[in-house]
Design an enzyme around this catalytic site. Structure first.
Site, PDB file in Angstrom:
ATOM      1  N   HIS A   1     -24.896 -18.412 -25.986  1.00  0.00           N
ATOM      2  CA  HIS A   1     -24.971 -18.321 -24.522  1.00  0.00           C
ATOM      3  C   HIS A   1     -24.585 -16.910 -24.054  1.00  0.00           C
ATOM      4  CE1 HIS A   1     -24.778 -20.927 -20.647  1.00  0.00           C
ATOM      5  NE2 HIS A   1     -25.304 -19.749 -20.411  1.00  0.00           N
TER       6      HIS A   1
ATOM      7  N   ARG B   1     -30.486 -23.712 -19.145  1.00  0.00           N
ATOM      8  CA  ARG B   1     -29.369 -24.621 -19.352  1.00  0.00           C
ATOM      9  C   ARG B   1     -29.754 -25.587 -20.471  1.00  0.00           C
ATOM     10  NH1 ARG B   1     -26.704 -21.488 -17.127  1.00  0.00           N
ATOM     11  NH2 ARG B   1     -25.244 -21.740 -15.381  1.00  0.00           N
TER      12      ARG B   1
ATOM     13  N   GLU C   1     -21.741 -27.150 -25.554  1.00  0.00           N
ATOM     14  CA  GLU C   1     -21.363 -25.794 -25.949  1.00  0.00           C
ATOM     15  C   GLU C   1     -19.848 -25.683 -26.062  1.00  0.00           C
ATOM     16  OE1 GLU C   1     -23.135 -23.031 -23.187  1.00  0.00           O
ATOM     17  OE2 GLU C   1     -25.175 -23.678 -23.680  1.00  0.00           O
TER      18      GLU C   1
END
Length: 322
Positions: free
Chosen positions: A282, A234, A263
């Protein structure tokens, strides 16, 4: 009478059909706050991912019994609040292990061998002579990999490292991992020792109040100047400003990142202009096969939770006891 389920992120057609076999399904866009909250008020369960669900969004959802996230991480939820409301939260911890571990190792190899940088160098027409020291990378074989958080994914990374690349594996974890120690020769150490000894520092811990900005300037200063940071856990477990400083100053050699504090990553982020950074959007579990398996698992979790038969993949088992 069938339960009513809110699907707030698109799922594959066959998974949607499965849900419709067992419940009345309402599809909404989870990013549209007001329609989403309105749908939750009449729902028994909900399934989706990415969207943060706050306590305020649930205040009128008196029927809600279960939430199912299509992810292993659950930092988009206030778990304590869900437990107080007796709402069960489920996740998908097993089906994405191998694909995410593949992504982690792709980042290790890409940063060590400067794959993205040199691919761009070739595409820019700069390969006009034999490569020399200016294009050299660093070895991965027989180096030391430090894994912060040796759970399912961390264990899969350790297997690749030890058996595939003859790497020495160090780890920190809240509890020992005897299987990894026995099978891969992993050695449990304190975080400071891991940072000081590792050639690659791989972050695999969940995001919590305790792990937020767990890796910052003091930790970068403890690492080798030749060390590479890998983060596919994370984004907020790393102090991103401190990471940028460490990369600029040569405190560490490079970073391979699949996650960021915000993000999508801002187009003006300094990380995007650094040759010693590999940045991915991601994609940890982003294969067709794994994302389908995650959606199916999440759907089965939700139906089982509503039927009172769920025994696994439960984040807040206390909600069942209450």
């Amino acid at each position: 009478m069938k339960s009513r389920i809110v699907v707030y992120k698109p799922v594959p057609d066959d998974v949607l059909a499965y849900l419709r076999e067992h419940a009345e399904v309402v599809e909404v866009d989870g990013t549209q706050h007001d329609p989403f909250v309105a749908a939750l008020k009449d729902a028994d369960g909900a399934i989706g991912s990415t969207v943060r669900i706050t306590p305020a969004m649930l205040d009128g959802a008196s029927r809600l019994k279960a939430l199912s996230t299509i992810s292993v991480g659950y930092d988009a939820f206030d778990v304590a609040d869900l437990t107080r409301r007796r709402i069960v939260l489920t996740h998908t911890p097993d089906v994405l292990t191998e694909s995410t571990a593949d992504t982690v190792f792709a980042l290790i190899l890409a940063t060590a061998r400067r794959v993205v940088e040199l691919a761009d160098w070739v595409k820019a027409g700069q390969w006009t002579h034999s490569v020399g020291p200016a294009q050299f990378g660093v070895e991965v074989q027989r180096k030391t990999l430090g894994i912060v958080g040796l759970g399912r994914i961390g264990g899969a990374v350790a297997r690749r490292a030890a058996l595939g690349f003859s790497m020495k594996v160090l780890y920190t974890n809240r509890s020992p991992n005897p299987d990894a120690e026995r099978q891969y020769g992993a050695r449990r150490v304190e975080l400071r020792a891991l940072l000081e000894e590792s050639d690659f520092v791989c972050l695999q811990m969940p995001l919590s109040d305790e792990t937020r900005h767990m890796i910052g300037a003091p930790q970068f200063n403890a690492m080798k100047k030749s060390a590479i940071l890998i983060n596919a856990a994370r984004g907020p477990v790393v102090d991103e400003a401190a990471l940028i400083d460490a990369l600029r100053s040569g405190t560490i050699l490079a970073a391979g990142l699949d996650v960021f504090e915000q993000e999508p990553l801002a187009a003006d982020s300094p990380l995007l202009t650094m040759r010693n950074v590999v940045a991915l959007p991601h994609i940890g579990s982003a294969t067709h096969e794994t994302r389908h398996a995650m959606a199916r698992c999440a759907a089965e979790n939700l139906i089982s939770a509503l039927q009172g038969t769920l025994t696994r993949n439960i984040v807040n088992r206390e909600a069942l006891a209450r």
